[in-house]
Scaffold this motif. Structure first.
Motif, PDB file in Angstrom:
ATOM      1  N   TYR A  16       0.857  -1.180   0.000  1.00 34.77           N
ATOM      2  CA  TYR A  16       0.000   0.000   0.000  1.00 34.77           C
ATOM      3  C   TYR A  16       0.897   1.233   0.000  1.00 34.77           C
ATOM      4  CZ  TYR A  16      -4.102  -2.854   1.032  1.00 34.77           C
ATOM      5  OH  TYR A  16      -5.114  -3.771   0.969  1.00 34.77           O
TER       6      TYR A  16
ATOM      7  N   ILE B 225       1.267   4.949   1.289  1.00 36.01           N
ATOM      8  CA  ILE B 225       0.751   5.918   2.247  1.00 36.01           C
ATOM      9  C   ILE B 225       1.769   7.059   2.312  1.00 36.01           C
ATOM     10  CG2 ILE B 225       0.237   6.332   4.697  1.00 36.01           C
ATOM     11  CD1 ILE B 225      -1.822   4.518   3.703  1.00 36.01           C
TER      12      ILE B 225
ATOM     13  N   LEU C  12       4.244   0.575   1.716  1.00 36.57           N
ATOM     14  CA  LEU C  12       4.146  -0.288   2.894  1.00 36.57           C
ATOM     15  C   LEU C  12       3.877  -1.712   2.384  1.00 36.57           C
ATOM     16  CD1 LEU C  12       3.744  -0.546   6.040  1.00 36.57           C
ATOM     17  CD2 LEU C  12       1.320  -0.091   5.605  1.00 36.57           C
TER      18      LEU C  12
ATOM     19  N   ILE D  33       2.866  -5.392   2.063  1.00 38.23           N
ATOM     20  CA  ILE D  33       1.931  -6.221   2.844  1.00 38.23           C
ATOM     21  C   ILE D  33       2.046  -7.693   2.441  1.00 38.23           C
ATOM     22  CG2 ILE D  33      -0.500  -6.632   3.421  1.00 38.23           C
ATOM     23  CD1 ILE D  33       0.504  -3.990   4.505  1.00 38.23           C
TER      24      ILE D  33
ATOM     25  N   PRO E   5      -2.898 -13.989  12.215  1.00 40.52           N
ATOM     26  CA  PRO E   5      -3.209 -12.866  13.093  1.00 40.52           C
ATOM     27  C   PRO E   5      -3.753 -11.661  12.352  1.00 40.52           C
ATOM     28  CG  PRO E   5      -0.826 -13.227  12.934  1.00 40.52           C
ATOM     29  CD  PRO E   5      -1.478 -14.353  12.220  1.00 40.52           C
ATOM     30  N   SER E   6      -4.414 -10.796  13.091  1.00 44.23           N
ATOM     31  CA  SER E   6      -4.941  -9.557  12.545  1.00 44.23           C
ATOM     32  C   SER E   6      -3.789  -8.747  11.941  1.00 44.23           C
ATOM     33  CB  SER E   6      -5.603  -8.780  13.679  1.00 44.23           C
ATOM     34  OG  SER E   6      -6.252  -7.667  13.150  1.00 44.23           O
ATOM     35  N   GLY E   7      -4.010  -8.219  10.749  1.00 48.80           N
ATOM     36  CA  GLY E   7      -2.989  -7.420  10.094  1.00 48.80           C
ATOM     37  C   GLY E   7      -2.012  -8.226   9.253  1.00 48.80           C
ATOM     38  N   ALA E   8      -2.182  -9.559   9.216  1.00 52.81           N
ATOM     39  CA  ALA E   8      -1.253 -10.423   8.466  1.00 52.81           C
ATOM     40  C   ALA E   8      -1.347 -10.197   6.958  1.00 52.81           C
ATOM     41  CB  ALA E   8      -1.532 -11.889   8.791  1.00 52.81           C
ATOM     42  N   GLY E   9      -2.501  -9.684   6.501  1.00 50.59           N
ATOM     43  CA  GLY E   9      -2.675  -9.442   5.069  1.00 50.59           C
ATOM     44  C   GLY E   9      -3.735 -10.346   4.430  1.00 50.59           C
ATOM     45  N   LYS E  10      -4.533 -11.006   5.240  1.00 48.56           N
ATOM     46  CA  LYS E  10      -5.513 -11.967   4.720  1.00 48.56           C
ATOM     47  C   LYS E  10      -6.552 -11.290   3.809  1.00 48.56           C
ATOM     48  CE  LYS E  10      -6.841 -13.150   8.849  1.00 48.56           C
ATOM     49  NZ  LYS E  10      -6.038 -12.145   9.590  1.00 48.56           N
ATOM     50  N   SER E  11      -7.134 -10.197   4.287  1.00 48.09           N
ATOM     51  CA  SER E  11      -8.151  -9.521   3.469  1.00 48.09           C
ATOM     52  C   SER E  11      -7.519  -8.952   2.199  1.00 48.09           C
ATOM     53  CB  SER E  11      -8.825  -8.398   4.255  1.00 48.09           C
ATOM     54  OG  SER E  11      -9.590  -8.913   5.317  1.00 48.09           O
ATOM     55  N   THR E  12      -6.334  -8.381   2.349  1.00 45.67           N
ATOM     56  CA  THR E  12      -5.629  -7.845   1.181  1.00 45.67           C
ATOM     57  C   THR E  12      -5.447  -8.943   0.127  1.00 45.67           C
ATOM     58  OG1 THR E  12      -4.452  -6.330   2.639  1.00 45.67           O
ATOM     59  CG2 THR E  12      -3.507  -6.672   0.459  1.00 45.67           C
TER      60      THR E  12
ATOM     61  N   GLN F  91     -15.845  -9.187   4.864  1.00 45.72           N
ATOM     62  CA  GLN F  91     -15.740  -9.162   6.323  1.00 45.72           C
ATOM     63  C   GLN F  91     -16.825  -8.254   6.922  1.00 45.72           C
ATOM     64  OE1 GLN F  91     -11.667  -8.390   7.372  1.00 45.72           O
ATOM     65  NE2 GLN F  91     -11.965  -8.790   9.547  1.00 45.72           N
TER      66      GLN F  91
ATOM     67  N   GLU G 153     -13.771 -13.966   6.766  1.00 46.17           N
ATOM     68  CA  GLU G 153     -14.288 -13.921   8.142  1.00 46.17           C
ATOM     69  C   GLU G 153     -15.774 -13.598   8.183  1.00 46.17           C
ATOM     70  OE1 GLU G 153     -12.222 -12.142  11.676  1.00 46.17           O
ATOM     71  OE2 GLU G 153     -10.767 -11.722  10.105  1.00 46.17           O
TER      72      GLU G 153
ATOM     73  N   HIS H  23     -10.747 -16.927  12.183  1.00 45.49           N
ATOM     74  CA  HIS H  23      -9.894 -16.952  13.372  1.00 45.49           C
ATOM     75  C   HIS H  23     -10.263 -18.131  14.266  1.00 45.49           C
ATOM     76  CE1 HIS H  23      -7.643 -13.232  13.007  1.00 45.49           C
ATOM     77  NE2 HIS H  23      -8.726 -12.638  12.544  1.00 45.49           N
TER      78      HIS H  23
HETATM   79  N1  LIG Z   1      -6.123   0.588   2.022  1.00 47.16           N
HETATM   80  C1  LIG Z   1      -5.064   0.430   2.831  1.00 47.16           C
HETATM   81  N2  LIG Z   1      -4.092   1.334   2.854  1.00 47.16           N
HETATM   82  C2  LIG Z   1      -3.012   1.197   3.643  1.00 47.16           C
HETATM   83  N3  LIG Z   1      -2.791   0.153   4.459  1.00 47.16           N
HETATM   84  C3  LIG Z   1      -3.743  -0.797   4.478  1.00 47.16           C
HETATM   85  C4  LIG Z   1      -4.917  -0.714   3.681  1.00 47.16           C
HETATM   86  N4  LIG Z   1      -5.656  -1.822   3.912  1.00 47.16           N
HETATM   87  C5  LIG Z   1      -4.972  -2.545   4.820  1.00 47.16           C
HETATM   88  N5  LIG Z   1      -3.817  -1.949   5.159  1.00 47.16           N
HETATM   89  C6  LIG Z   1      -2.795  -2.483   6.076  1.00 47.16           C
HETATM   90  O1  LIG Z   1      -2.395  -3.737   5.578  1.00 47.16           O
HETATM   91  C7  LIG Z   1      -2.208  -4.664   6.617  1.00 47.16           C
HETATM   92  C8  LIG Z   1      -2.992  -5.928   6.332  1.00 47.16           C
HETATM   93  O2  LIG Z   1      -4.369  -5.619   6.363  1.00 47.16           O
HETATM   94  P1  LIG Z   1      -5.470  -6.731   6.107  1.00 47.16           P
HETATM   95  O3  LIG Z   1      -6.791  -6.066   6.182  1.00 47.16           O
HETATM   96  O4  LIG Z   1      -5.141  -7.464   4.847  1.00 47.16           O
HETATM   97  O5  LIG Z   1      -5.233  -7.703   7.365  1.00 47.16           O
HETATM   98  P2  LIG Z   1      -6.050  -8.984   7.857  1.00 47.16           P
HETATM   99  O6  LIG Z   1      -5.089 -10.117   7.929  1.00 47.16           O
HETATM  100  O7  LIG Z   1      -7.246  -9.169   6.994  1.00 47.16           O
HETATM  101  O8  LIG Z   1      -6.475  -8.587   9.330  1.00 47.16           O
HETATM  102  P3  LIG Z   1      -7.845  -8.875  10.159  1.00 47.16           P
HETATM  103  O9  LIG Z   1      -7.702 -10.279  10.671  1.00 47.16           O
HETATM  104  O10 LIG Z   1      -7.811  -7.872  11.245  1.00 47.16           O
HETATM  105  O11 LIG Z   1      -8.983  -8.696   9.230  1.00 47.16           O
HETATM  106  C9  LIG Z   1      -2.629  -3.962   7.890  1.00 47.16           C
HETATM  107  O12 LIG Z   1      -1.456  -3.631   8.615  1.00 47.16           O
HETATM  108  C10 LIG Z   1      -3.380  -2.743   7.436  1.00 47.16           C
HETATM  109  O13 LIG Z   1      -3.161  -1.656   8.295  1.00 47.16           O
END
Ligand SMILES: Nc1ncnc2c1ncn2[C@@H]1O[C@H](COP(=O)(O)OP(=O)(O)OP(=O)(O)O)[C@@H](O)[C@H]1O
Ligand SMILES: [Mg+2]
Length: 237
Positions: free
Chosen positions: A17, A19, A24, A26, A45-52, A96, A179, A212
């Protein structure tokens, strides 16, 4: 091990991403295979990048590099229209956070994606048929008395059932669910999940499920793990 073909394959997917002009990173090169009819859980874990990662696999968000193949077609190398057609024919996506359209009723939310791209004539001709099918699906999902409700007039579990109906309405062979019960209490979540697994079996869906919940992952045939943008066990043995 089954010899079912791979319907969804990610190779070396990277994404950062941006910023304030800084990148950054991911996803650091993610590989994943999903076979036809397989249930695969993705945990981490939360923030691992799963949704991305799921948004890249669901053809909603472009990766910086790497490939996503759907039934062998390299989706991110195609033009926008070809990719949209491939997505409509192949993928259902449950978000989600529901992502329902606030102004529309439950029925309208379910059939909306099928109306996109139709001209007025086709719209009028097909509207009734689609309306009937959306209603039927929602009734099966226990929402008979909620058909005309808008999202704010629905509980969380009801919203997610509408979102599941929307994802399945066009009968996709692959379902990606991010999720789907993360925002629901346990009991409500379990009802939505029963529905999800029931539909998986009924339609022989290839299912990629982010969760999770270890107990949920146990109901899948394989569990991949994601940590800090890297995946373990994403490929079939
Ligand atoms: N649009 C965005 N711009 C900048 N950073 C982002 C953006 N979307 C997500 N991030 C960052 O990317 C990282 C991964 O986010 P992501 O949503 O993929 O995590 P996740 O594994 O799905 O977490 P969760 O279990 O909490 O849903 C996070 O650190 C988040 O802050
Ligand atoms: Mg997420």
């Amino acid at each position: 091990m089954s010899l079912q073909p791979i319907v969804l394959r990610a190779s070396a997917v990277k994404k950062a991403y941006r910023i304030a002009r800084r990148a950054l990173p991911i996803l650091h090169g993610c590989d994943l295979e999903l076979a036809r009819g397989e249930r695969l859980a993705l945990m981490g874990p939360s923030g691992a990048g799963k949704s991305t990662f799921l948004h890249v696999l669901g053809l909603l968000d472009r990766p910086d590099s790497g490939h996503v193949e759907i039934n062998g077609a390299d989706a991110w190398s195609m033009g926008v229209d070809g990719r949209a057609r491939l997505r409509n024919a192949s993928l259902g996506f449950v978000f989600q956070f529901y992502h329902l359209v606030a102004e529309l009723t439950a029925v309208e939310n379910v059939l909306l994606p099928s109306l996109i791209g139709l001209n007025t004539f086709e719209f009028d001709r097909r509207r009734k048929e689609l309306d009937g099918r959306a209603t039927e699906l929602l009734v099966r999902f226990g929402l008979k008395e909620r058909l005309k409700h808008r999202p704010t007039q629905l509980s969380g579990g009801e919203r997610q059932r509408v979102a599941l109906a929307r994802a399945l309405f066009h009968d996709p062979p692959i379902l990606i669910a991010d999720e789907p019960t993360g925002n629901l209490d346990r009991e409500t979540g379990e009802k939505v999940l029963e529905l999800l697994f029931e539909e998986q079996a009924r339609r022989q869906l290839s299912l990629l499920l982010v969760t999770h919940d270890e107990r949920l992952a146990e109901r899948c045939e394989r569990v991949a793990r994601m940590d800090a943008g890297r995946i373990q066990n994403g490929l079939r043995a």
